[in-house]
Design a protein around this motif. Structure first.
Motif, PDB file in Angstrom:
ATOM      1  N   GLY A  53      19.198  -5.220  26.550  1.00 51.51           N
ATOM      2  CA  GLY A  53      19.311  -4.411  27.139  1.00 51.51           C
ATOM      3  C   GLY A  53      19.440  -3.297  28.185  1.00 51.51           C
ATOM      4  N   SER A  54      21.326  -3.495  27.494  1.00 48.78           N
ATOM      5  CA  SER A  54      22.022  -2.372  28.223  1.00 48.78           C
ATOM      6  C   SER A  54      21.931  -1.459  26.819  1.00 48.78           C
ATOM      7  CB  SER A  54      23.348  -2.922  28.105  1.00 48.78           C
ATOM      8  OG  SER A  54      23.953  -3.043  27.326  1.00 48.78           O
ATOM      9  N   ALA A  55      22.284  -1.486  25.467  1.00 47.61           N
ATOM     10  CA  ALA A  55      22.568  -0.690  24.727  1.00 47.61           C
ATOM     11  C   ALA A  55      21.171  -0.577  23.452  1.00 47.61           C
ATOM     12  CB  ALA A  55      23.474  -0.970  23.317  1.00 47.61           C
ATOM     13  N   GLY A  56      20.021  -1.190  23.870  1.00 48.81           N
ATOM     14  CA  GLY A  56      18.869  -0.653  23.230  1.00 48.81           C
ATOM     15  C   GLY A  56      18.755  -1.538  22.181  1.00 48.81           C
ATOM     16  N   LEU A  57      18.020  -1.767  21.628  1.00 56.73           N
ATOM     17  CA  LEU A  57      17.395  -2.544  19.655  1.00 56.73           C
ATOM     18  C   LEU A  57      18.112  -1.294  18.791  1.00 56.73           C
ATOM     19  CD1 LEU A  57      14.047  -3.011  19.624  1.00 56.73           C
ATOM     20  CD2 LEU A  57      15.531  -4.787  20.269  1.00 56.73           C
ATOM     21  N   SER A  58      18.872  -2.077  17.820  1.00 59.39           N
ATOM     22  CA  SER A  58      19.410  -1.496  16.863  1.00 59.39           C
ATOM     23  C   SER A  58      18.269  -1.044  15.639  1.00 59.39           C
ATOM     24  CB  SER A  58      20.570  -2.597  16.133  1.00 59.39           C
ATOM     25  OG  SER A  58      19.702  -3.876  15.866  1.00 59.39           O
ATOM     26  N   LEU A  59      18.545  -0.284  14.479  1.00 56.10           N
ATOM     27  CA  LEU A  59      18.078  -0.120  13.758  1.00 56.10           C
ATOM     28  C   LEU A  59      16.917  -1.458  12.669  1.00 56.10           C
ATOM     29  CD1 LEU A  59      16.067   2.660  12.136  1.00 56.10           C
ATOM     30  CD2 LEU A  59      18.204   2.642  10.680  1.00 56.10           C
ATOM     31  N   SER A  60      17.987  -1.564  12.045  1.00 51.55           N
ATOM     32  CA  SER A  60      17.623  -3.113  11.884  1.00 51.55           C
ATOM     33  C   SER A  60      16.969  -4.380  13.096  1.00 51.55           C
ATOM     34  CB  SER A  60      19.366  -3.986  11.390  1.00 51.55           C
ATOM     35  OG  SER A  60      19.648  -4.550  12.511  1.00 51.55           O
ATOM     36  N   SER A  61      17.425  -4.264  13.562  1.00 48.25           N
ATOM     37  CA  SER A  61      16.726  -5.157  14.936  1.00 48.25           C
ATOM     38  C   SER A  61      15.171  -4.544  15.198  1.00 48.25           C
ATOM     39  CB  SER A  61      16.883  -5.362  16.112  1.00 48.25           C
ATOM     40  OG  SER A  61      18.465  -5.939  16.002  1.00 48.25           O
ATOM     41  N   ARG A  62      14.947  -2.771  15.452  1.00 51.30           N
ATOM     42  CA  ARG A  62      13.617  -2.525  14.977  1.00 51.30           C
ATOM     43  C   ARG A  62      13.148  -2.885  14.256  1.00 51.30           C
ATOM     44  NH1 ARG A  62      15.294   3.495  17.874  1.00 51.30           N
ATOM     45  NH2 ARG A  62      16.343   2.675  19.836  1.00 51.30           N
ATOM     46  N   VAL A  63      13.172  -2.520  12.791  1.00 49.02           N
ATOM     47  CA  VAL A  63      12.438  -2.817  12.117  1.00 49.02           C
ATOM     48  C   VAL A  63      11.828  -4.171  11.666  1.00 49.02           C
ATOM     49  CG1 VAL A  63      12.546  -3.257   8.476  1.00 49.02           C
ATOM     50  CG2 VAL A  63      13.958  -1.379  10.568  1.00 49.02           C
ATOM     51  N   LEU A  64      13.247  -4.962  12.284  1.00 49.32           N
ATOM     52  CA  LEU A  64      12.905  -6.559  12.494  1.00 49.32           C
ATOM     53  C   LEU A  64      11.962  -6.771  12.869  1.00 49.32           C
ATOM     54  CD1 LEU A  64      13.169  -9.105  11.346  1.00 49.32           C
ATOM     55  CD2 LEU A  64      14.783  -9.378  12.548  1.00 49.32           C
ATOM     56  N   LEU A  65      11.534  -6.095  13.706  1.00 45.57           N
ATOM     57  CA  LEU A  65      10.375  -6.855  14.915  1.00 45.57           C
ATOM     58  C   LEU A  65       9.285  -5.657  14.733  1.00 45.57           C
ATOM     59  CD1 LEU A  65      10.405  -7.587  17.552  1.00 45.57           C
ATOM     60  CD2 LEU A  65      11.165  -5.740  19.031  1.00 45.57           C
ATOM     61  N   GLY A  66       9.470  -4.383  14.445  1.00 43.81           N
ATOM     62  CA  GLY A  66       7.938  -4.171  14.188  1.00 43.81           C
ATOM     63  C   GLY A  66       7.859  -4.731  12.541  1.00 43.81           C
ATOM     64  N   SER A  67       8.219  -5.241  11.684  1.00 40.17           N
ATOM     65  CA  SER A  67       7.770  -6.127  10.670  1.00 40.17           C
ATOM     66  C   SER A  67       6.892  -6.660  11.428  1.00 40.17           C
ATOM     67  CB  SER A  67       8.988  -5.881  10.180  1.00 40.17           C
ATOM     68  OG  SER A  67       9.536  -5.155   9.135  1.00 40.17           O
ATOM     69  N   ALA A  68       7.855  -7.907  12.379  1.00 41.77           N
ATOM     70  CA  ALA A  68       7.023  -8.917  12.856  1.00 41.77           C
ATOM     71  C   ALA A  68       4.989  -8.628  13.794  1.00 41.77           C
ATOM     72  CB  ALA A  68       7.627  -9.768  13.913  1.00 41.77           C
ATOM     73  N   GLY A  69       5.598  -7.695  14.178  1.00 43.39           N
ATOM     74  CA  GLY A  69       4.333  -7.172  14.743  1.00 43.39           C
ATOM     75  C   GLY A  69       3.162  -7.105  13.898  1.00 43.39           C
ATOM     76  N   PHE A  70       3.186  -6.042  12.823  1.00 43.49           N
ATOM     77  CA  PHE A  70       2.866  -5.585  11.924  1.00 43.49           C
ATOM     78  C   PHE A  70       2.839  -7.419  11.387  1.00 43.49           C
ATOM     79  CE2 PHE A  70       1.477  -5.506   7.420  1.00 43.49           C
ATOM     80  CZ  PHE A  70       1.232  -4.238   7.545  1.00 43.49           C
ATOM     81  N   ASP A  71       3.575  -8.434  10.885  1.00 42.20           N
ATOM     82  CA  ASP A  71       2.574  -9.568  10.701  1.00 42.20           C
ATOM     83  C   ASP A  71       1.448 -10.056  11.514  1.00 42.20           C
ATOM     84  OD1 ASP A  71       3.601  -8.711   8.075  1.00 42.20           O
ATOM     85  OD2 ASP A  71       5.929  -9.861   8.582  1.00 42.20           O
ATOM     86  N   LEU A  72       2.041 -10.098  12.951  1.00 41.50           N
ATOM     87  CA  LEU A  72       1.158 -10.459  13.490  1.00 41.50           C
ATOM     88  C   LEU A  72      -0.546 -10.134  13.903  1.00 41.50           C
ATOM     89  CD1 LEU A  72       3.972 -11.541  16.060  1.00 41.50           C
ATOM     90  CD2 LEU A  72       2.757 -12.929  15.403  1.00 41.50           C
ATOM     91  N   VAL A  73      -0.026  -8.631  14.017  1.00 39.39           N
ATOM     92  CA  VAL A  73      -1.673  -7.774  13.970  1.00 39.39           C
ATOM     93  C   VAL A  73      -2.137  -7.840  12.489  1.00 39.39           C
ATOM     94  CG1 VAL A  73      -2.572  -5.409  14.702  1.00 39.39           C
ATOM     95  CG2 VAL A  73      -0.756  -6.714  16.106  1.00 39.39           C
ATOM     96  N   SER A  74      -1.720  -7.991  11.068  1.00 36.08           N
ATOM     97  CA  SER A  74      -2.643  -8.256  10.307  1.00 36.08           C
ATOM     98  C   SER A  74      -4.340  -8.992  10.366  1.00 36.08           C
ATOM     99  CB  SER A  74      -1.339  -8.020   9.226  1.00 36.08           C
ATOM    100  OG  SER A  74      -0.594  -6.760   8.918  1.00 36.08           O
ATOM    101  N   PRO A  75      -3.958 -10.237  10.373  1.00 34.56           N
ATOM    102  CA  PRO A  75      -4.438 -10.997  10.883  1.00 34.56           C
ATOM    103  C   PRO A  75      -5.261 -11.089  11.368  1.00 34.56           C
ATOM    104  CG  PRO A  75      -2.590 -12.539  10.815  1.00 34.56           C
ATOM    105  CD  PRO A  75      -2.421 -11.379  10.661  1.00 34.56           C
ATOM    106  N   VAL A  76      -5.251 -10.481  12.500  1.00 41.79           N
ATOM    107  CA  VAL A  76      -6.004 -10.490  13.465  1.00 41.79           C
ATOM    108  C   VAL A  76      -7.352  -9.243  12.889  1.00 41.79           C
ATOM    109  CG1 VAL A  76      -6.479  -9.222  15.974  1.00 41.79           C
ATOM    110  CG2 VAL A  76      -4.704 -10.707  15.707  1.00 41.79           C
ATOM    111  N   VAL A  77      -6.920  -7.601  12.245  1.00 40.81           N
ATOM    112  CA  VAL A  77      -7.352  -7.185  12.126  1.00 40.81           C
ATOM    113  C   VAL A  77      -8.264  -7.453  10.681  1.00 40.81           C
ATOM    114  CG1 VAL A  77      -6.542  -5.223  12.944  1.00 40.81           C
ATOM    115  CG2 VAL A  77      -5.800  -5.788  11.446  1.00 40.81           C
ATOM    116  N   GLY A  78      -7.705  -8.230   9.779  1.00 41.07           N
ATOM    117  CA  GLY A  78      -8.018  -8.154   8.008  1.00 41.07           C
ATOM    118  C   GLY A  78      -7.536  -7.785   7.063  1.00 41.07           C
ATOM    119  N   LEU A  79      -6.210  -7.729   7.105  1.00 37.72           N
ATOM    120  CA  LEU A  79      -5.614  -7.005   6.538  1.00 37.72           C
ATOM    121  C   LEU A  79      -5.400  -8.631   5.427  1.00 37.72           C
ATOM    122  CD1 LEU A  79      -4.084  -4.514   7.588  1.00 37.72           C
ATOM    123  CD2 LEU A  79      -5.826  -4.499   6.194  1.00 37.72           C
TER     124      LEU A  79
END
Length: 165
Positions: free
Chosen positions: A139-165
């Motif tokens: 909350g105070s410093a923001g997300l690190s680069l590795s956290s952003r990559v990990l979080l972006g991958s998780a978001g991609f994995d969650l949305v992929s089955p919804v759109v049919g990938l």
């Protein structure tokens, strides 16, 4: 050979032992040739076999999609990428709404209640590396680069089955 066949010029006069075909004798079509196996009337197939796309191709051929498969897959991939980007943007926003801000934990917020419970459970202080400490750091410093990559991958994995990938 029937008289009708002889008059019309049909038939073969050279083979007297050849049996006559029933269609030479009858003027109406045979019932057995126009029925399906269950006894209902049917039509004989006409024209070339129809493929799955109705183009007259061989039925074993895959359906033709007109080249739009690439654009559909690209749109699905773009939707999944947007899902990953939204996850990266949403986490700091949600943490700020919970009370984990850049200036510290906001008073009378969910973060303050979580900190109070953690302090009581640990005998008066918040343990380093605990959930509350980690969320306050993000909350105070923001997300690190590795956290952003990990979080972006998780978001991609969650949305992929919804759109049919």
């Amino acid at each position: 050979m029937s008289a009708k066949a002889i008059e019309s010029g049909g038939g073969d006069a050279t083979d007297p032992f050849r049996p006559e075909s029933p269609s030479d004798e009858e003027d109406e079509p045979s019932q057995s040739s126009n029925q399906t196996s269950d006894g209902s009337p049917g039509k004989p197939p006409q024209g070339p076999p129809q493929g799955p796309d109705g183009s007259g191709s061989d039925p074993r051929d895959p359906p033709k999609d007109g080249g739009s498969s690439f654009s559909r897959k690209a749109a699905k991939a773009a939707a999944a990428v947007v899902g990953g980007a939204l996850a990266v943007v949403a986490v700091p926003t949600v943490l700020g709404a919970m009370g984990f801000t850049g200036a510290g934990i906001a008073a009378s917020s969910l973060a303050a209640k979580m900190m109070s419970s953690a302090a009581i459970a640990n005998g008066g202080g918040v343990a380093a590396g605990s959930l509350v400490a980690t969320l306050q750091s993000v909350g105070s410093a923001g997300l690190s680069l590795s956290s952003r990559v990990l979080l972006g991958s998780a978001g991609f994995d969650l949305v992929s089955p919804v759109v049919g990938l």
